[in-house]
Write a protein that holds these residues in place. Structure first.
Motif, PDB file in Angstrom:
ATOM      1  N   ALA A 197      -7.235   7.486  18.550  1.00 55.10           N
ATOM      2  CA  ALA A 197      -6.496   6.196  19.155  1.00 55.10           C
ATOM      3  C   ALA A 197      -5.313   5.968  18.573  1.00 55.10           C
ATOM      4  CB  ALA A 197      -7.401   4.825  18.575  1.00 55.10           C
ATOM      5  N   THR A 198      -4.389   5.352  19.497  1.00 57.55           N
ATOM      6  CA  THR A 198      -2.978   5.105  19.026  1.00 57.55           C
ATOM      7  C   THR A 198      -2.892   3.624  18.623  1.00 57.55           C
ATOM      8  OG1 THR A 198      -1.952   6.817  20.177  1.00 57.55           O
ATOM      9  CG2 THR A 198      -0.390   4.894  19.439  1.00 57.55           C
ATOM     10  N   LEU A 199      -2.367   3.396  17.400  1.00 57.91           N
ATOM     11  CA  LEU A 199      -2.390   1.860  17.001  1.00 57.91           C
ATOM     12  C   LEU A 199      -1.017   1.487  16.730  1.00 57.91           C
ATOM     13  CD1 LEU A 199      -5.123   1.929  14.218  1.00 57.91           C
ATOM     14  CD2 LEU A 199      -5.474   1.539  16.521  1.00 57.91           C
ATOM     15  N   ALA A 200      -0.745   0.206  16.983  1.00 55.39           N
ATOM     16  CA  ALA A 200       0.668  -0.245  16.887  1.00 55.39           C
ATOM     17  C   ALA A 200       0.955  -0.977  15.586  1.00 55.39           C
ATOM     18  CB  ALA A 200       1.133  -1.186  17.877  1.00 55.39           C
ATOM     19  N   ALA A 201       1.847  -0.503  14.771  1.00 58.07           N
ATOM     20  CA  ALA A 201       2.249  -1.197  13.597  1.00 58.07           C
ATOM     21  C   ALA A 201       3.660  -1.728  13.603  1.00 58.07           C
ATOM     22  CB  ALA A 201       1.910  -0.311  12.212  1.00 58.07           C
ATOM     23  N   HIS A 202       4.073  -2.122  12.396  1.00 58.50           N
ATOM     24  CA  HIS A 202       5.571  -2.682  12.377  1.00 58.50           C
ATOM     25  C   HIS A 202       6.018  -2.453  10.945  1.00 58.50           C
ATOM     26  CE1 HIS A 202       4.239  -6.150  10.024  1.00 58.50           C
ATOM     27  NE2 HIS A 202       3.179  -6.388  10.914  1.00 58.50           N
ATOM     28  N   PRO A 203       7.581  -2.172  10.888  1.00 53.31           N
ATOM     29  CA  PRO A 203       8.060  -1.997   9.655  1.00 53.31           C
ATOM     30  C   PRO A 203       7.839  -3.162   8.694  1.00 53.31           C
ATOM     31  CG  PRO A 203       9.496  -1.224  11.298  1.00 53.31           C
ATOM     32  CD  PRO A 203       8.433  -2.064  11.798  1.00 53.31           C
ATOM     33  N   GLY A 204       7.600  -3.142   7.509  1.00 52.23           N
ATOM     34  CA  GLY A 204       7.244  -4.285   6.460  1.00 52.23           C
ATOM     35  C   GLY A 204       7.759  -3.580   5.079  1.00 52.23           C
ATOM     36  N   ASP A 205       7.936  -4.941   4.319  1.00 52.80           N
ATOM     37  CA  ASP A 205       8.074  -4.518   2.948  1.00 52.80           C
ATOM     38  C   ASP A 205       6.978  -3.956   2.286  1.00 52.80           C
ATOM     39  OD1 ASP A 205       9.522  -5.202   0.084  1.00 52.80           O
ATOM     40  OD2 ASP A 205       7.660  -6.569  -0.236  1.00 52.80           O
ATOM     41  N   PRO A 206       7.240  -2.691   1.655  1.00 56.73           N
ATOM     42  CA  PRO A 206       6.080  -1.965   1.023  1.00 56.73           C
ATOM     43  C   PRO A 206       5.447  -2.585  -0.006  1.00 56.73           C
ATOM     44  CG  PRO A 206       8.210  -0.516   1.269  1.00 56.73           C
ATOM     45  CD  PRO A 206       8.695  -1.914   1.579  1.00 56.73           C
ATOM     46  N   ALA A 207       5.823  -3.606  -0.997  1.00 56.54           N
ATOM     47  CA  ALA A 207       5.255  -4.114  -2.021  1.00 56.54           C
ATOM     48  C   ALA A 207       4.226  -5.161  -1.199  1.00 56.54           C
ATOM     49  CB  ALA A 207       6.615  -4.790  -2.715  1.00 56.54           C
ATOM     50  N   ALA A 208       4.895  -5.798  -0.200  1.00 55.89           N
ATOM     51  CA  ALA A 208       4.124  -6.617   0.450  1.00 55.89           C
ATOM     52  C   ALA A 208       2.806  -6.010   1.205  1.00 55.89           C
ATOM     53  CB  ALA A 208       4.846  -7.803   1.587  1.00 55.89           C
ATOM     54  N   ILE A 209       3.106  -5.097   1.650  1.00 58.59           N
ATOM     55  CA  ILE A 209       2.112  -4.240   2.491  1.00 58.59           C
ATOM     56  C   ILE A 209       1.108  -3.881   1.321  1.00 58.59           C
ATOM     57  CG2 ILE A 209       1.218  -2.406   3.666  1.00 58.59           C
ATOM     58  CD1 ILE A 209       4.321  -2.400   4.790  1.00 58.59           C
ATOM     59  N   LYS A 210       1.296  -3.304   0.177  1.00 58.52           N
ATOM     60  CA  LYS A 210       0.427  -2.956  -0.677  1.00 58.52           C
ATOM     61  C   LYS A 210      -0.306  -4.317  -1.375  1.00 58.52           C
ATOM     62  CE  LYS A 210      -0.129  -0.644  -5.112  1.00 58.52           C
ATOM     63  NZ  LYS A 210       0.686   0.388  -6.233  1.00 58.52           N
ATOM     64  N   ALA A 211       0.266  -5.291  -1.613  1.00 57.24           N
ATOM     65  CA  ALA A 211      -0.332  -6.366  -2.095  1.00 57.24           C
ATOM     66  C   ALA A 211      -1.689  -7.122  -1.156  1.00 57.24           C
ATOM     67  CB  ALA A 211       0.772  -7.460  -2.180  1.00 57.24           C
ATOM     68  N   GLU A 212      -1.044  -6.816   0.067  1.00 56.98           N
ATOM     69  CA  GLU A 212      -2.134  -7.377   1.181  1.00 56.98           C
ATOM     70  C   GLU A 212      -3.436  -6.403   1.263  1.00 56.98           C
ATOM     71  OE1 GLU A 212      -4.231  -9.472   4.273  1.00 56.98           O
ATOM     72  OE2 GLU A 212      -2.496  -9.895   2.656  1.00 56.98           O
ATOM     73  N   ARG A 213      -3.183  -5.061   1.088  1.00 57.93           N
ATOM     74  CA  ARG A 213      -4.392  -4.240   0.964  1.00 57.93           C
ATOM     75  C   ARG A 213      -5.203  -4.424  -0.307  1.00 57.93           C
ATOM     76  NH1 ARG A 213      -5.335   0.504  -0.943  1.00 57.93           N
ATOM     77  NH2 ARG A 213      -3.227   1.172  -1.717  1.00 57.93           N
ATOM     78  N   GLU A 214      -4.317  -4.627  -1.498  1.00 62.13           N
ATOM     79  CA  GLU A 214      -5.133  -5.075  -2.682  1.00 62.13           C
ATOM     80  C   GLU A 214      -5.930  -6.334  -2.560  1.00 62.13           C
ATOM     81  OE1 GLU A 214      -5.594  -3.222  -5.488  1.00 62.13           O
ATOM     82  OE2 GLU A 214      -4.597  -1.360  -4.466  1.00 62.13           O
ATOM     83  N   ARG A 215      -5.361  -7.264  -1.988  1.00 65.16           N
ATOM     84  CA  ARG A 215      -5.915  -8.499  -1.846  1.00 65.16           C
ATOM     85  C   ARG A 215      -7.220  -8.141  -1.007  1.00 65.16           C
ATOM     86  NH1 ARG A 215      -7.229 -12.454   1.766  1.00 65.16           N
ATOM     87  NH2 ARG A 215      -6.273 -11.133   3.536  1.00 65.16           N
ATOM     88  N   ILE A 216      -7.077  -7.477   0.107  1.00 61.82           N
ATOM     89  CA  ILE A 216      -8.486  -7.261   0.833  1.00 61.82           C
ATOM     90  C   ILE A 216      -9.423  -6.438   0.017  1.00 61.82           C
ATOM     91  CG2 ILE A 216      -9.464  -5.804   2.745  1.00 61.82           C
ATOM     92  CD1 ILE A 216      -6.760  -6.795   4.289  1.00 61.82           C
ATOM     93  N   ARG A 217      -8.879  -5.447  -0.756  1.00 59.89           N
ATOM     94  CA  ARG A 217      -9.894  -4.843  -1.587  1.00 59.89           C
ATOM     95  C   ARG A 217     -10.383  -5.894  -2.729  1.00 59.89           C
ATOM     96  NH1 ARG A 217     -10.006  -3.308  -6.760  1.00 59.89           N
ATOM     97  NH2 ARG A 217      -7.781  -3.883  -6.970  1.00 59.89           N
ATOM     98  N   ALA A 218      -9.823  -6.553  -3.416  1.00 57.96           N
ATOM     99  CA  ALA A 218     -10.265  -7.214  -4.335  1.00 57.96           C
ATOM    100  C   ALA A 218     -11.399  -8.354  -3.660  1.00 57.96           C
ATOM    101  CB  ALA A 218      -9.114  -8.079  -5.058  1.00 57.96           C
ATOM    102  N   HIS A 219     -11.248  -8.957  -2.466  1.00 58.60           N
ATOM    103  CA  HIS A 219     -12.155  -9.664  -1.908  1.00 58.60           C
ATOM    104  C   HIS A 219     -13.491  -9.123  -1.688  1.00 58.60           C
ATOM    105  CE1 HIS A 219     -13.923 -12.263   1.285  1.00 58.60           C
ATOM    106  NE2 HIS A 219     -13.122 -12.941   0.711  1.00 58.60           N
ATOM    107  N   ARG A 220     -13.290  -7.790  -1.115  1.00 53.65           N
ATOM    108  CA  ARG A 220     -14.489  -7.001  -0.843  1.00 53.65           C
ATOM    109  C   ARG A 220     -15.254  -6.878  -2.023  1.00 53.65           C
ATOM    110  NH1 ARG A 220     -14.091  -1.427   1.956  1.00 53.65           N
ATOM    111  NH2 ARG A 220     -16.379  -2.100   2.116  1.00 53.65           N
ATOM    112  N   GLU A 221     -14.652  -6.500  -3.170  1.00 52.63           N
ATOM    113  CA  GLU A 221     -15.385  -6.423  -4.478  1.00 52.63           C
ATOM    114  C   GLU A 221     -15.805  -7.438  -5.010  1.00 52.63           C
ATOM    115  OE1 GLU A 221     -12.784  -4.378  -7.042  1.00 52.63           O
ATOM    116  OE2 GLU A 221     -12.773  -2.346  -5.949  1.00 52.63           O
TER     117      GLU A 221
END
Length: 311
Positions: A197-221
């Motif tokens: 599959a091909t997915l559409a993304a968009h340029p973003g602030d690397p720190a903000a992207i990482k912070a969001e992924r870490e937030r999701i990880r922490a919520h799951r745990e």
């Protein structure tokens, strides 16, 4: 008297498996499937095929007799294989189908690519919008088929197109509209295999992207069972409500059936405590459905895919 196990073998003593051409990938008869699922339960596949690549898979499909059942699996995260095994051919799309490439604002991922790996590749390229994938267990092929989602987003929000093969080994390609994506569903037929599959993304602030992924990880745990044999969310959320809330209200938190248990941490998760059978897990799920139906009048629908036969 017990019923004979369903089989796809031809009559007259012939075995359809003998008519298949050699493949470059791995082919195993009567192969255990439990090691390929997160529940670690279930019987064998009559034939387990792990193709080397899409051309290898196309050759196999072209030679597969029309009457033989065909089942496709990926990471095995959202899957319950019944104890009687799976008649016919089971195709597993594993690491050979897991390539991820980034070009511009598009991320193209093979069906075998883990959702978390796709989120990380996008993050490494400075692209946002795919962080929610890190909250979905499994691989892209299954995510497309069921329009998987988490944390308020789903594949339909980012999917540009998907491609694959049909039962005859012929290629197909569809855009998001053509896939007919709905809540945890798509219009893909059972004999249509997603290869990528091909997915559409968009340029973003690397720190903000990482912070969001870490937030999701922490919520799951914090809110979901970890390091246990489970297959993710068991039932789809009914309109306007949450499956876990209905299950909890019906008194099912911690309910057990043999070696299977409703998670105390998140009661929309079923857990194999170690020695559960697939039948115990499925029967526990059906008991949860019955209790919820009697308590609230709501009919829960399985989100976990169940395949194979009961012995």
């Amino acid at each position: 008297m017990s019923q004979p196990r369903p089989t796809a073998r031809t009559t007259g003593g012939a075995d359809w498996r003998d008519s298949l051409p050699p493949l470059r990938g791995r082919v195993d008869r009567d192969a255990p499937l439990a090691p390929f699922t997160w529940f670690h339960v279930g019987g064998p596949a009559e034939l387990l095929v792990r193709p080397a690549d899409s051309a290898d898979l196309a050759a196999f499909l072209a030679a597969l007799p029309a009457g033989v059942p065909l089942t496709v699996i990926g990471a095995g995260s959202n899957l319950l294989v019944r104890d009687g095994g799976v008649p016919g051919a089971v195709v597993r799309l594993g690491p050979a189908f897991g390539a991820v490439t980034v070009a511009g604002g598009m991320v193209t991922a093979g069906a075998g690519a883990l959702d978390l790996a796709v989120a990380r590749e996008a993050e490494a390229a400075g692209l946002g919008g795919l962080e929610f994938l890190s909250g979905i267990p499994g691989s892209i092929g299954g995510a497309v088929r069921m329009n998987a989602g988490a944390f308020g987003r789903c594949l339909a929000d980012v999917l540009v197109e998907a491609h694959g093969l049909d039962r005859a080994g012929q290629p197909w390609r569809r855009d998001a509209a053509g896939l007919g994506l709905g809540y945890r569903t798509s219009a893909l037929g059972d004999d249509e295999i997603v290869l990528g599959a091909t997915l559409a993304a968009h340029p973003g602030d690397p720190a903000a992207i990482k912070a969001e992924r870490e937030r999701i990880r922490a919520h799951r745990e914090a809110h979901q069972p970890q390091k246990v044999r489970t297959a993710g969310s068991t039932f789809a959320n009914p309109p306007g409500d949450s499956a876990w809330r209905l299950i909890d209200a019906a008194g099912c938190r911690g309910l057990t059936r043999g070696g299977a248990r409703v998670s105390d941490k998140h009661c929309n998760f079923l857990i194999n405590l170690g020695e559960a059978t697939a039948a115990e897990i499925e029967d526990l799920g059906e008991e949860v459905r019955r209790r919820v139906r009697e308590h609230s009048g709501v009919e829960l629908h399985w989100e976990i895919r169940r395949i194979g036969v009961r012995p």
